[in-house]
Design a protein around this motif. Structure first.
Motif, PDB file in Angstrom:
ATOM      1  N   CYS A   1       0.827  -1.208   0.000  1.00 29.46           N
ATOM      2  CA  CYS A   1       0.000   0.000   0.000  1.00 29.46           C
ATOM      3  C   CYS A   1       0.863   1.260   0.000  1.00 29.46           C
ATOM      4  O   CYS A   1       0.589   2.204  -0.751  1.00 29.46           O
ATOM      5  CB  CYS A   1      -0.941   0.008   1.202  1.00 29.46           C
ATOM      6  SG  CYS A   1      -2.259  -1.223   1.103  1.00 29.46           S
ATOM      7  N   GLU A   2       1.888   1.270   0.826  1.00 31.04           N
ATOM      8  CA  GLU A   2       2.797   2.430   0.859  1.00 31.04           C
ATOM      9  C   GLU A   2       3.421   2.657  -0.516  1.00 31.04           C
ATOM     10  O   GLU A   2       3.493   3.793  -0.988  1.00 31.04           O
ATOM     11  CB  GLU A   2       3.910   2.198   1.883  1.00 31.04           C
ATOM     12  CG  GLU A   2       3.459   2.223   3.315  1.00 31.04           C
ATOM     13  CD  GLU A   2       4.546   1.732   4.271  1.00 31.04           C
ATOM     14  OE1 GLU A   2       5.701   1.487   3.842  1.00 31.04           O
ATOM     15  OE2 GLU A   2       4.236   1.576   5.472  1.00 31.04           O
ATOM     16  N   ARG A   3       3.873   1.573  -1.134  1.00 30.11           N
ATOM     17  CA  ARG A   3       4.579   1.708  -2.417  1.00 30.11           C
ATOM     18  C   ARG A   3       3.648   2.182  -3.522  1.00 30.11           C
ATOM     19  O   ARG A   3       4.023   3.046  -4.326  1.00 30.11           O
ATOM     20  CB  ARG A   3       5.227   0.370  -2.794  1.00 30.11           C
ATOM     21  CG  ARG A   3       6.086   0.442  -4.033  1.00 30.11           C
ATOM     22  CD  ARG A   3       7.307   1.318  -3.771  1.00 30.11           C
ATOM     23  NE  ARG A   3       8.183   1.361  -4.920  1.00 30.11           N
ATOM     24  CZ  ARG A   3       8.304   2.404  -5.743  1.00 30.11           C
ATOM     25  NH1 ARG A   3       7.611   3.511  -5.520  1.00 30.11           N
ATOM     26  NH2 ARG A   3       9.115   2.362  -6.771  1.00 30.11           N
ATOM     27  N   ILE A   4       2.437   1.634  -3.590  1.00 30.23           N
ATOM     28  CA  ILE A   4       1.554   2.050  -4.681  1.00 30.23           C
ATOM     29  C   ILE A   4       1.060   3.481  -4.466  1.00 30.23           C
ATOM     30  O   ILE A   4       0.821   4.192  -5.438  1.00 30.23           O
ATOM     31  CB  ILE A   4       0.394   1.063  -4.933  1.00 30.23           C
ATOM     32  CG1 ILE A   4      -0.566   0.977  -3.753  1.00 30.23           C
ATOM     33  CG2 ILE A   4       0.943  -0.308  -5.327  1.00 30.23           C
ATOM     34  CD1 ILE A   4      -1.798   0.130  -4.014  1.00 30.23           C
ATOM     35  N   GLU A   5       0.941   3.903  -3.223  1.00 38.02           N
ATOM     36  CA  GLU A   5       0.593   5.302  -2.968  1.00 38.02           C
ATOM     37  C   GLU A   5       1.710   6.221  -3.450  1.00 38.02           C
ATOM     38  O   GLU A   5       1.443   7.303  -3.965  1.00 38.02           O
ATOM     39  CB  GLU A   5       0.279   5.523  -1.494  1.00 38.02           C
ATOM     40  CG  GLU A   5      -1.069   4.946  -1.103  1.00 38.02           C
ATOM     41  CD  GLU A   5      -1.373   5.039   0.385  1.00 38.02           C
ATOM     42  OE1 GLU A   5      -0.429   5.101   1.208  1.00 38.02           O
ATOM     43  OE2 GLU A   5      -2.565   5.038   0.724  1.00 38.02           O
ATOM     44  N   GLN A   6       2.954   5.796  -3.313  1.00 38.99           N
ATOM     45  CA  GLN A   6       4.082   6.577  -3.835  1.00 38.99           C
ATOM     46  C   GLN A   6       3.985   6.723  -5.356  1.00 38.99           C
ATOM     47  O   GLN A   6       4.483   7.688  -5.925  1.00 38.99           O
ATOM     48  CB  GLN A   6       5.414   5.911  -3.479  1.00 38.99           C
ATOM     49  CG  GLN A   6       5.746   5.956  -2.019  1.00 38.99           C
ATOM     50  CD  GLN A   6       6.953   5.089  -1.678  1.00 38.99           C
ATOM     51  OE1 GLN A   6       7.464   4.327  -2.489  1.00 38.99           O
ATOM     52  NE2 GLN A   6       7.413   5.204  -0.437  1.00 38.99           N
ATOM     53  N   LEU A   7       3.351   5.756  -5.997  1.00 37.43           N
ATOM     54  CA  LEU A   7       3.184   5.781  -7.451  1.00 37.43           C
ATOM     55  C   LEU A   7       1.932   6.539  -7.885  1.00 37.43           C
ATOM     56  O   LEU A   7       1.642   6.626  -9.068  1.00 37.43           O
ATOM     57  CB  LEU A   7       3.129   4.348  -7.999  1.00 37.43           C
ATOM     58  CG  LEU A   7       4.386   3.511  -7.783  1.00 37.43           C
ATOM     59  CD1 LEU A   7       4.103   2.046  -8.123  1.00 37.43           C
ATOM     60  CD2 LEU A   7       5.537   4.050  -8.624  1.00 37.43           C
ATOM     61  N   GLY A   8       1.178   7.071  -6.918  1.00 33.12           N
ATOM     62  CA  GLY A   8      -0.014   7.851  -7.231  1.00 33.12           C
ATOM     63  C   GLY A   8      -1.316   7.101  -7.103  1.00 33.12           C
ATOM     64  O   GLY A   8      -2.381   7.652  -7.395  1.00 33.12           O
ATOM     65  N   ALA A   9      -1.285   5.850  -6.660  1.00 27.82           N
ATOM     66  CA  ALA A   9      -2.517   5.088  -6.487  1.00 27.82           C
ATOM     67  C   ALA A   9      -3.256   5.559  -5.238  1.00 27.82           C
ATOM     68  O   ALA A   9      -2.657   6.109  -4.309  1.00 27.82           O
ATOM     69  CB  ALA A   9      -2.218   3.594  -6.374  1.00 27.82           C
ATOM     70  N   VAL A  10      -4.555   5.333  -5.239  1.00 29.37           N
ATOM     71  CA  VAL A  10      -5.401   5.645  -4.086  1.00 29.37           C
ATOM     72  C   VAL A  10      -5.909   4.318  -3.537  1.00 29.37           C
ATOM     73  O   VAL A  10      -6.621   3.578  -4.221  1.00 29.37           O
ATOM     74  CB  VAL A  10      -6.587   6.540  -4.493  1.00 29.37           C
ATOM     75  CG1 VAL A  10      -7.492   6.807  -3.295  1.00 29.37           C
ATOM     76  CG2 VAL A  10      -6.091   7.843  -5.115  1.00 29.37           C
ATOM     77  N   VAL A  11      -5.508   4.006  -2.317  1.00 31.26           N
ATOM     78  CA  VAL A  11      -5.919   2.752  -1.670  1.00 31.26           C
ATOM     79  C   VAL A  11      -7.280   2.949  -1.027  1.00 31.26           C
ATOM     80  O   VAL A  11      -7.487   3.905  -0.275  1.00 31.26           O
ATOM     81  CB  VAL A  11      -4.876   2.311  -0.614  1.00 31.26           C
ATOM     82  CG1 VAL A  11      -5.370   1.092   0.159  1.00 31.26           C
ATOM     83  CG2 VAL A  11      -3.531   2.033  -1.278  1.00 31.26           C
TER      84      VAL A  11
END
Length: 109
Positions: free
Chosen positions: A31-41
């Motif tokens: 979750c942390e990593r995909i948020e860094q990529l601009g994803a919204v969890v």
């Protein structure tokens, strides 16, 4: 059936508590990593509700096309209720997360 045997062996070797803890740790890292990529969890990550399932969106990208791009690269995602869905387990590791990040970035470019 081979996968079931491996799962039972993993459970017997480490125990359900350690496996559950590992699933939550690797999922939090994802979750942390995909948020860094601009994803919204969108998955509830509170202690009482968190799991190895992550529902997320990637604004500006077609979820169906991104899923297919990931599948073409051997990364399994699904699309449910208009969101991407990843299911992590104890056998996933940092390398898997970074592999997803690289595949995502190659799609986003």
């Amino acid at each position: 059936l081979l996968g079931l045997g491996a799962s039972v062996d993993l459970l017997a070797q480490y125990g359900p508590e350690k496996i559950s803890q590992r699933v939550l740790e690797i999922t939090d890292r994802f979750c942390e990593r995909i948020e860094q990529l601009g994803a919204v969890v969108h998955s509830d990550r509170s202690e009482q509700r968190s799991s190895g399932i992550v529902a997320f969106e990637t604004p500006g990208h077609s979820h169906v096309k991104l899923r297919q791009h990931c599948m073409d690269q051997g990364i399994v995602l699904s699309v449910r209720a208009g969101r991407l869905r990843a299911a992590l387990h104890a056998y996933n590791n940092e390398g898997d997360i970074e592999r997803f990040a690289e595949v995502f970035k190659s799609y986003a470019d």
